[in-house]
Design a protein around this motif. Structure first.
Motif, PDB file in Angstrom:
ATOM      1  N   UNK A 182       0.815  -1.211   0.000  1.00 15.35           N
ATOM      2  CA  UNK A 182       0.000   0.000   0.000  1.00 15.35           C
ATOM      3  C   UNK A 182       0.855   1.271   0.000  1.00 15.35           C
ATOM      4  N   UNK A 183       2.121   1.150   0.430  1.00 18.36           N
ATOM      5  CA  UNK A 183       3.029   2.292   0.313  1.00 18.36           C
ATOM      6  C   UNK A 183       3.232   2.627  -1.159  1.00 18.36           C
ATOM      7  N   UNK A 184       3.413   1.605  -1.983  1.00 17.99           N
ATOM      8  CA  UNK A 184       3.542   1.820  -3.426  1.00 17.99           C
ATOM      9  C   UNK A 184       2.226   2.210  -4.071  1.00 17.99           C
ATOM     10  N   UNK A 185       1.116   1.715  -3.509  1.00 19.36           N
ATOM     11  CA  UNK A 185      -0.195   1.999  -4.080  1.00 19.36           C
ATOM     12  C   UNK A 185      -0.591   3.458  -4.027  1.00 19.36           C
ATOM     13  N   UNK A 186       0.032   4.213  -3.127  1.00 16.76           N
ATOM     14  CA  UNK A 186      -0.294   5.639  -3.026  1.00 16.76           C
ATOM     15  C   UNK A 186       0.270   6.440  -4.197  1.00 16.76           C
ATOM     16  N   UNK A 187       1.266   5.902  -4.903  1.00 19.97           N
ATOM     17  CA  UNK A 187       1.911   6.655  -5.988  1.00 19.97           C
ATOM     18  C   UNK A 187       0.929   6.987  -7.104  1.00 19.97           C
ATOM     19  N   UNK A 188       0.276   5.994  -7.754  1.00 24.18           N
ATOM     20  CA  UNK A 188      -0.693   6.362  -8.800  1.00 24.18           C
ATOM     21  C   UNK A 188      -1.945   7.025  -8.239  1.00 24.18           C
ATOM     22  N   UNK A 189      -2.294   6.719  -6.970  1.00 26.69           N
ATOM     23  CA  UNK A 189      -3.479   7.348  -6.359  1.00 26.69           C
ATOM     24  C   UNK A 189      -3.310   8.856  -6.285  1.00 26.69           C
ATOM     25  N   UNK A 190      -2.134   9.290  -5.857  1.00 29.12           N
ATOM     26  CA  UNK A 190      -1.867  10.719  -5.686  1.00 29.12           C
ATOM     27  C   UNK A 190      -1.569  11.390  -7.026  1.00 29.12           C
ATOM     28  N   UNK A 191      -0.774  10.743  -7.863  1.00 27.86           N
ATOM     29  CA  UNK A 191      -0.316  11.400  -9.091  1.00 27.86           C
ATOM     30  C   UNK A 191      -1.389  11.451 -10.175  1.00 27.86           C
ATOM     31  N   UNK A 192      -2.170  10.370 -10.315  1.00 30.86           N
ATOM     32  CA  UNK A 192      -3.101  10.285 -11.442  1.00 30.86           C
ATOM     33  C   UNK A 192      -4.550  10.092 -11.027  1.00 30.86           C
ATOM     34  N   UNK A 193      -4.822   9.935  -9.736  1.00 31.75           N
ATOM     35  CA  UNK A 193      -6.187   9.637  -9.308  1.00 31.75           C
ATOM     36  C   UNK A 193      -6.584   8.217  -9.634  1.00 31.75           C
ATOM     37  N   UNK A 194      -5.615   7.339  -9.804  1.00 33.71           N
ATOM     38  CA  UNK A 194      -5.849   5.919 -10.101  1.00 33.71           C
ATOM     39  C   UNK A 194      -5.382   5.109  -8.894  1.00 33.71           C
ATOM     40  N   UNK A 195      -6.286   4.431  -8.184  1.00 30.97           N
ATOM     41  CA  UNK A 195      -5.854   3.688  -6.989  1.00 30.97           C
ATOM     42  C   UNK A 195      -5.004   2.482  -7.349  1.00 30.97           C
ATOM     43  N   UNK A 196      -3.815   2.388  -6.738  1.00 27.39           N
ATOM     44  CA  UNK A 196      -2.966   1.236  -6.996  1.00 27.39           C
ATOM     45  C   UNK A 196      -3.595  -0.042  -6.478  1.00 27.39           C
ATOM     46  N   UNK A 197      -4.228   0.033  -5.299  1.00 28.30           N
ATOM     47  CA  UNK A 197      -4.975  -1.079  -4.722  1.00 28.30           C
ATOM     48  C   UNK A 197      -6.310  -0.529  -4.227  1.00 28.30           C
ATOM     49  N   UNK A 198      -7.248  -1.417  -3.916  1.00 29.58           N
ATOM     50  CA  UNK A 198      -8.568  -0.977  -3.460  1.00 29.58           C
ATOM     51  C   UNK A 198      -8.527  -0.033  -2.261  1.00 29.58           C
ATOM     52  N   UNK A 199      -7.808  -0.400  -1.181  1.00 28.93           N
ATOM     53  CA  UNK A 199      -7.762   0.481  -0.011  1.00 28.93           C
ATOM     54  C   UNK A 199      -7.148   1.859  -0.272  1.00 28.93           C
ATOM     55  N   UNK A 200      -6.365   1.987  -1.357  1.00 30.83           N
ATOM     56  CA  UNK A 200      -5.740   3.283  -1.649  1.00 30.83           C
ATOM     57  C   UNK A 200      -6.716   4.280  -2.253  1.00 30.83           C
ATOM     58  N   UNK A 201      -7.952   3.868  -2.537  1.00 30.03           N
ATOM     59  CA  UNK A 201      -8.925   4.780  -3.140  1.00 30.03           C
ATOM     60  C   UNK A 201      -9.203   5.978  -2.241  1.00 30.03           C
ATOM     61  N   UNK A 202      -9.205   5.758  -0.920  1.00 25.79           N
ATOM     62  CA  UNK A 202      -9.477   6.865   0.002  1.00 25.79           C
ATOM     63  C   UNK A 202      -8.400   7.941  -0.074  1.00 25.79           C
ATOM     64  N   UNK A 203      -7.176   7.562  -0.451  1.00 24.98           N
ATOM     65  CA  UNK A 203      -6.073   8.524  -0.558  1.00 24.98           C
ATOM     66  C   UNK A 203      -6.305   9.497  -1.702  1.00 24.98           C
ATOM     67  N   UNK A 204      -7.060   9.076  -2.724  1.00 20.35           N
ATOM     68  CA  UNK A 204      -7.295   9.932  -3.892  1.00 20.35           C
ATOM     69  C   UNK A 204      -8.024  11.207  -3.513  1.00 20.35           C
ATOM     70  N   UNK A 205      -8.968  11.095  -2.561  1.00 15.66           N
ATOM     71  CA  UNK A 205      -9.899  12.196  -2.275  1.00 15.66           C
ATOM     72  C   UNK A 205      -9.160  13.497  -1.974  1.00 15.66           C
TER      73      UNK A 205
END
Length: 503
Positions: free
Chosen positions: A72-95
């Motif tokens: 999930x540390x790696x999953x935050x990368x696309x979540x933050x940069x592109x709004x694409x969740x790397x994993x399911x739980x990382x979706x909340x980081x997009x907001x």
């Protein structure tokens, strides 16, 4: 307390070139599986099992756990940069993470995610260590009755994330709840809204739904707007490592939030059946609920990055509790990890408390070390990654869309999920265009299935009297308190809620 039994495994790991080398090798591999949407820790374990076959049990277990711990540390990368969740739980980081990237603070958001993941992972491991003496009564205290009320408690956070219009938020949340009903009825096994499609028997893929709801609309908007993801007119599209470090320091500027969400995430992880999606959204909702200025969330508040990221990593420590001592996986990833442990000759179960404590402490320290060392590995990569948001959208859109479609397919190896991705992507685009909030949809989808399954079981065991169980009464009080707090804020301080509806 036998300190020698606790710290001897740590000394053995730190002084072993072989074990430390395996942990350092596992960290970038885990980050890779997290950063590519649709892969995730479960697939990572499956693909790496052949490589640890025949390995020393301790070495193989440390390698797989360290890899899984930093996904999930790696999953935050696309979540933050592109709004694409790397994993399911990382979706909340997009907001809040993606809005930060859009205004040129990608480095700070990545830094906050990095610091929160490291601290959360270490606290999760410490939580696991602290809970060992009181493990059995705590894990066994939760029944389907508490699962249902805990899911209901999470659903009440829809109000907190509804922006200026509670009606819109509730409507979108109920749409997610309705979509969670697709699949086989957990009580009777009858098909519901599957349209004779086998891929819908297990319900709507959360990964495909989240990718469609967040990634597709953002790329469509970027294509219409033109330019880069980051909107930094008049400012140079560059920064130095100070922005990443500033994000890390943000974690320590909000120490109580970091501590609370880390412990809450670990506690949720220790309850089999809830999963990482529930942990990240519950902790995000808790951050909004307890904030003095909740109107800042959704606009790029760093606390909205810290809360879910601490939970994402700390839950792994909690999930290891029932996995090791009861043979009951605390998450889907742990379910696969149990199989890998058995293959290595490790038999999870109550006997671990009698004869396997050396291995247990070794795994606890491996979990803490992997999360701690991942901070430094990520720190080297973060500046290069965060510059991607300044690249022209015309170059990024095809890359991001390929990741989204690949993630939707790989999540369940079903091509039909690509059709689902497009359909929900169109829905997400219109929600964003007309100012309807999107996070409540994910909360409804994730927690709806848990709530339905749990209430069936609770009614079958206790009937309606399950509401009168002691722990049930505590959770009911929390639900009532959450709703009362929202009403109080709306009625007495109407000017405070200005969360944008286009989350």
């Amino acid at each position: 307390m036998d300190f020698q039994a606790i710290f001897t495994p740590l000394y053995e790991i730190v002084t072993s070139f072989h074990l430390m080398g395996l942990i350092m090798l596992a960290i970038p591999i885990g980050m890779f599986f997290g950063a590519v949407p649709g892969l995730g820790g479960k697939l990572g374990i499956v693909l790496l099992i052949p490589f640890v076959f025949g390995m020393d049990p301790l070495a193989g277990a440390v390698f797989l756990l360290a890899m899984h711990a930093v996904v999930h540390t790696g999953g935050s990368i696309p979540s933050i940069l592109f709004g694409v969740p790397g994993t399911g739980p990382d979706a909340a980081t997009i907001v809040d993470g993606f809005p930060m990237a859009q205004r040129g603070e990608a480095g700070r958001a990545l830094g906050a995610s990095l610091g929160a993941s490291g601290v959360g992972g270490v606290i999760g491991a410490l939580f696991l260590a602290a809970m060992l003496p009181v493990l059995r009564p705590v894990v066994l205290a939760f029944s389907p009755a508490e699962f249902f009320l805990l899911a209901l408690f999470g659903i009440t956070f829809i109000a907190m994330l509804s922006g200026r219009s509670l009606i819109k938020g509730v409507a979108v949340g109920f749409l997610g709840l309705l979509l969670s009903l697709v699949g086989l009825d957990p009580h009777t096994g009858a098909e519901r809204y599957t349209f004779d499609q086998l891929f819908l028997w297990d319900g709507v893929s959360v990964v495909a739904a989240v990718l469609g709801l967040f990634a597709i609309p953002e790329m469509m908007s970027l294509g219409v707007k033109g330019g880069a993801i980051a909107d930094v007119e008049g400012r140079p599209a560059r920064y130095d490592i100070k922005q990443v470090l500033d994000g890390i320091f943000d974690v320590f500027r909000h120490p109580w939030l970091t501590l609370r969400t880390s412990v809450l995430g670990a506690a949720i992880g220790a309850i089999p059946g809830l999963g990482g999606d529930a942990a990240s959204w519950l902790c995000y909702g808790h951050a909004v609920q307890t904030s003095k200025n909740p109107e800042n969330f959704g606009k790029g508040d760093v606390r909205g990055v810290i809360a879910p990221e601490t939970a994402n990593n700390s839950k792994e420590g909690g999930a290891l509790l029932p996995t090791l001592f009861f043979g009951v996986p605390g998450s889907s990833g742990m379910a696969i990890l149990i199989g890998a442990f058995v293959m290595l000759g490790i038999q999870p179960g109550p006997a671990m408390a009698l004869t396997g404590m050396h291995l247990v402490w070794s795994l606890i320290w491996a979990l803490a070390l992997a999360n701690f060392l991942s901070v430094f590995v990520f720190l080297v990569m973060a500046p290069a990654f965060s510059l991607l948001v300044f690249v022209r959208g015309a170059l990024l859109i095809p890359f991001v869309l390929v990741l989204a479609f690949l993630g939707a397919y790989l999540s369940e190896a079903a091509w039909e999920n690509i059709v689902l991705l497009v359909g929900i992507g169109v829905l997400g685009f219109f929600l964003k265009k007309h100012g309807w909030p999107r996070p409540p949809f994910v909360i409804g989808l994730v927690l709806g299935a848990i709530a339905e399954d749990s209430i069936h079981k609770a009614l079958a065991i206790w009937g309606p009297t399950f509401f009168l169980r002691p722990l049930s009464l505590v959770l009911i009080a929390l639900i009532v308190g959450t709703v009362a707090l929202y009403i109080h804020r709306q009625h007495f301080k109407p000017g405070r809620r200005e969360v944008p509806n286009d989350l």
